[in-house]
Design a protein around this motif. Sequence first.
Motif, PDB file in Angstrom:
ATOM      1  N   PRO A 172       0.821  -1.218   0.000  1.00 57.94           N
ATOM      2  CA  PRO A 172       0.000   0.000   0.000  1.00 57.94           C
ATOM      3  C   PRO A 172       0.851   1.262   0.000  1.00 57.94           C
ATOM      4  N   LYS A 173       2.003   1.222   0.723  1.00 58.54           N
ATOM      5  CA  LYS A 173       2.877   2.396   0.804  1.00 58.54           C
ATOM      6  C   LYS A 173       3.448   2.720  -0.579  1.00 58.54           C
ATOM      7  N   VAL A 174       3.902   1.661  -1.299  1.00 57.72           N
ATOM      8  CA  VAL A 174       4.460   1.852  -2.636  1.00 57.72           C
ATOM      9  C   VAL A 174       3.416   2.433  -3.567  1.00 57.72           C
ATOM     10  N   ALA A 175       2.194   1.870  -3.471  1.00 65.09           N
ATOM     11  CA  ALA A 175       1.106   2.342  -4.339  1.00 65.09           C
ATOM     12  C   ALA A 175       0.796   3.802  -4.059  1.00 65.09           C
ATOM     13  N   ALA A 176       0.803   4.169  -2.742  1.00 66.03           N
ATOM     14  CA  ALA A 176       0.516   5.557  -2.360  1.00 66.03           C
ATOM     15  C   ALA A 176       1.602   6.493  -2.870  1.00 66.03           C
ATOM     16  N   GLU A 177       2.859   6.042  -2.741  1.00 68.21           N
ATOM     17  CA  GLU A 177       3.973   6.868  -3.210  1.00 68.21           C
ATOM     18  C   GLU A 177       3.908   7.085  -4.729  1.00 68.21           C
ATOM     19  N   GLU A 178       3.546   6.012  -5.435  1.00 68.26           N
ATOM     20  CA  GLU A 178       3.465   6.118  -6.897  1.00 68.26           C
ATOM     21  C   GLU A 178       2.317   7.038  -7.285  1.00 68.26           C
ATOM     22  N   LYS A 179       1.217   6.954  -6.513  1.00 64.85           N
ATOM     23  CA  LYS A 179       0.062   7.824  -6.787  1.00 64.85           C
ATOM     24  C   LYS A 179       0.435   9.292  -6.557  1.00 64.85           C
ATOM     25  N   THR A 180       1.203   9.549  -5.462  1.00 63.19           N
ATOM     26  CA  THR A 180       1.659  10.911  -5.154  1.00 63.19           C
ATOM     27  C   THR A 180       2.568  11.430  -6.264  1.00 63.19           C
ATOM     28  N   GLU A 181       3.443  10.552  -6.749  1.00 63.07           N
ATOM     29  CA  GLU A 181       4.355  10.919  -7.835  1.00 63.07           C
ATOM     30  C   GLU A 181       3.575  11.265  -9.103  1.00 63.07           C
ATOM     31  N   GLU A 182       2.534  10.480  -9.356  1.00 62.74           N
ATOM     32  CA  GLU A 182       1.697  10.742 -10.540  1.00 62.74           C
ATOM     33  C   GLU A 182       1.020  12.108 -10.428  1.00 62.74           C
ATOM     34  N   LYS A 183       0.522  12.414  -9.213  1.00 68.29           N
ATOM     35  CA  LYS A 183      -0.139  13.706  -8.980  1.00 68.29           C
ATOM     36  C   LYS A 183       0.853  14.859  -9.173  1.00 68.29           C
ATOM     37  N   LYS A 184       2.070  14.636  -8.678  1.00 68.91           N
ATOM     38  CA  LYS A 184       3.113  15.659  -8.795  1.00 68.91           C
ATOM     39  C   LYS A 184       3.420  15.947 -10.269  1.00 68.91           C
ATOM     40  N   GLU A 185       3.556  14.874 -11.051  1.00 68.37           N
ATOM     41  CA  GLU A 185       3.841  15.017 -12.482  1.00 68.37           C
ATOM     42  C   GLU A 185       2.698  15.728 -13.202  1.00 68.37           C
ATOM     43  N   ALA A 186       1.456  15.395 -12.797  1.00 66.49           N
ATOM     44  CA  ALA A 186       0.282  16.026 -13.411  1.00 66.49           C
ATOM     45  C   ALA A 186       0.239  17.520 -13.085  1.00 66.49           C
ATOM     46  N   ALA A 187       0.597  17.862 -11.827  1.00 71.75           N
ATOM     47  CA  ALA A 187       0.602  19.264 -11.399  1.00 71.75           C
ATOM     48  C   ALA A 187       1.661  20.068 -12.152  1.00 71.75           C
ATOM     49  N   GLU A 188       2.839  19.457 -12.347  1.00 72.69           N
ATOM     50  CA  GLU A 188       3.910  20.122 -13.089  1.00 72.69           C
ATOM     51  C   GLU A 188       3.506  20.374 -14.542  1.00 72.69           C
ATOM     52  N   ALA A 189       2.821  19.389 -15.112  1.00 80.02           N
ATOM     53  CA  ALA A 189       2.363  19.531 -16.495  1.00 80.02           C
ATOM     54  C   ALA A 189       1.343  20.648 -16.627  1.00 80.02           C
ATOM     55  N   GLU A 190       0.459  20.733 -15.623  1.00 77.32           N
ATOM     56  CA  GLU A 190      -0.566  21.774 -15.622  1.00 77.32           C
ATOM     57  C   GLU A 190       0.063  23.159 -15.467  1.00 77.32           C
ATOM     58  N   GLU A 191       1.098  23.255 -14.613  1.00 74.89           N
ATOM     59  CA  GLU A 191       1.804  24.521 -14.393  1.00 74.89           C
ATOM     60  C   GLU A 191       2.485  25.000 -15.679  1.00 74.89           C
ATOM     61  N   LYS A 192       3.111  24.045 -16.399  1.00 74.55           N
ATOM     62  CA  LYS A 192       3.754  24.378 -17.672  1.00 74.55           C
ATOM     63  C   LYS A 192       2.737  24.885 -18.685  1.00 74.55           C
ATOM     64  N   LYS A 193       1.579  24.264 -18.658  1.00 70.45           N
ATOM     65  CA  LYS A 193       0.503  24.648 -19.571  1.00 70.45           C
ATOM     66  C   LYS A 193       0.038  26.071 -19.292  1.00 70.45           C
ATOM     67  N   LYS A 194      -0.081  26.384 -18.008  1.00 69.05           N
ATOM     68  CA  LYS A 194      -0.521  27.730 -17.606  1.00 69.05           C
ATOM     69  C   LYS A 194       0.501  28.792 -18.004  1.00 69.05           C
ATOM     70  N   LYS A 195       1.793  28.474 -17.786  1.00 64.43           N
ATOM     71  CA  LYS A 195       2.854  29.424 -18.137  1.00 64.43           C
ATOM     72  C   LYS A 195       2.880  29.694 -19.640  1.00 64.43           C
ATOM     73  N   LYS A 196       2.686  28.629 -20.406  1.00 67.61           N
ATOM     74  CA  LYS A 196       2.665  28.764 -21.856  1.00 67.61           C
ATOM     75  C   LYS A 196       1.515  29.650 -22.307  1.00 67.61           C
ATOM     76  N   LYS A 197       0.363  29.453 -21.660  1.00 69.29           N
ATOM     77  CA  LYS A 197      -0.821  30.242 -21.976  1.00 69.29           C
ATOM     78  C   LYS A 197      -0.610  31.707 -21.612  1.00 69.29           C
ATOM     79  N   ALA A 198      -0.005  31.925 -20.435  1.00 75.41           N
ATOM     80  CA  ALA A 198       0.247  33.297 -19.966  1.00 75.41           C
ATOM     81  C   ALA A 198       1.209  34.025 -20.897  1.00 75.41           C
ATOM     82  N   LYS A 199       2.210  33.270 -21.389  1.00 75.83           N
ATOM     83  CA  LYS A 199       3.178  33.857 -22.313  1.00 75.83           C
ATOM     84  C   LYS A 199       2.501  34.341 -23.586  1.00 75.83           C
ATOM     85  N   LYS A 200       1.571  33.542 -24.065  1.00 76.79           N
ATOM     86  CA  LYS A 200       0.836  33.903 -25.275  1.00 76.79           C
ATOM     87  C   LYS A 200      -0.022  35.140 -25.043  1.00 76.79           C
ATOM     88  N   GLU A 201      -0.643  35.177 -23.841  1.00 81.52           N
ATOM     89  CA  GLU A 201      -1.533  36.293 -23.527  1.00 81.52           C
ATOM     90  C   GLU A 201      -0.770  37.615 -23.422  1.00 81.52           C
TER      91      GLU A 201
END
Length: 414
Positions: A325-354
């Motif tokens: 369960p600990k490994v699964a939780a850690e992997e889930k946290t890592e997935e969330k972290k990667e998703a958040a980073e991707a979303e942040e990059k998307k926002k920065k790209k959008k802001a640059k265009k604006e």
Amino acid sequence: MSQELLAIIEQIEREKGIKKEVLISAVESALLSAAKKVIDIKPEEELKIQLDTNTGKIKAFRNNEEITSIDFGRIAASTARQVIIQKMREAEKEVVFNEFQGRVGEIVSGTVYRFEKGNIVIDLLGKAEGILLKREQSPKEEFRQGQRIRAYVVEVRKEVKGPQIILSRTHSNLVKKLFELEVPEIYEGIVEIKFISRQAGERTKIAVWSKNEKVDSVGACVGMRGNRVRNIVNELQGEKIDIVRYNEDIREYIKAALSPAEVSEIKLDKEHQKATVIVADDQLSLAIGKHGQNVRLASRLIGWELDIRTKTQAAAEALGPKEAPKVAAEEKTEEKKEAAEAEEKKKKKKAKKEKISLGGLPGVGEKTLTLLKESGIKTIDDILKAKAEGLTQIKGIGVKKAEKLIQEAKKLKS
């Protein structure tokens, strides 16, 4: 009459393929049967009928002595005719049975003749009728009356009505024989088909091996621009075919058999012929396939039991039930972290265009900026959408000015 009889026998031999000797024997038997009805024969006497194959003359012998007093033209002609027809039919059935008995394990061609309770009766080029039972039909294939069809001869049975030729479109050897017909290297024995596993109508996996190092077994089967395998796929009405390179190294063989999935690691249990296959998480669905089809066919092809695991599952099992369960939780946290980073990059790209405003566009002064905004053009994208035709409609913007604005807008967007 005798010459006419010989002519008929020769014609039947040509058209039906029944040997002349068989027909003559049938005629002699028929005439003997008819003669016994009009000749008084004692129990100890023997009656024989002989047809001269050169002259066509019919002779009768009682105890090896010729009987000259018999006129065969008057001896129960209708009875003899019926017996002759019957014998000829039996001989014809025997010829058909022998011909197709020798073709068991081969492909035959014909046309769809009729449909009977889900079975398909096939006319085999006028020689005989074959039957494609419902269980031997591919679930994805459809045929219509008069359509050309090729099928694999599974069995030939002797029946009262004549030989019954059992055909199949689901047999694995149908695919094998199609490859032999399509690939000269297989027919010549240079490339060998080692194993085949098939789910008719869906997918077939075929393992091939080359006896000549200069000949690529997979390439030979695929053909120039995929023509050879495409012809077989068309014959099977769209059934997918995976051509696998056979390898004596079981690990390499397993990797090839599970294609198109990519394998990360393989753990072997040679004693029980089982293998645990580790794949990346995003490769699991490919490895297993639709309804488990890919792994099931791969397992049959290799002859080993295959157990597919993801890296996550394998890591969790290695750590034990408490740590899983600990490994699964850690992997889930890592997935969330990667998703958040991707979303942040998307926002920065959008802001640059604006940030890129019309005012920062070279060649746009306050006057031009005002004209553009009054016309509803407020962003770089609006300029590109308006194109030159739309921009020249604005007062004070000519063709050259419009083209320059579009050119500068494209630079900022790239």
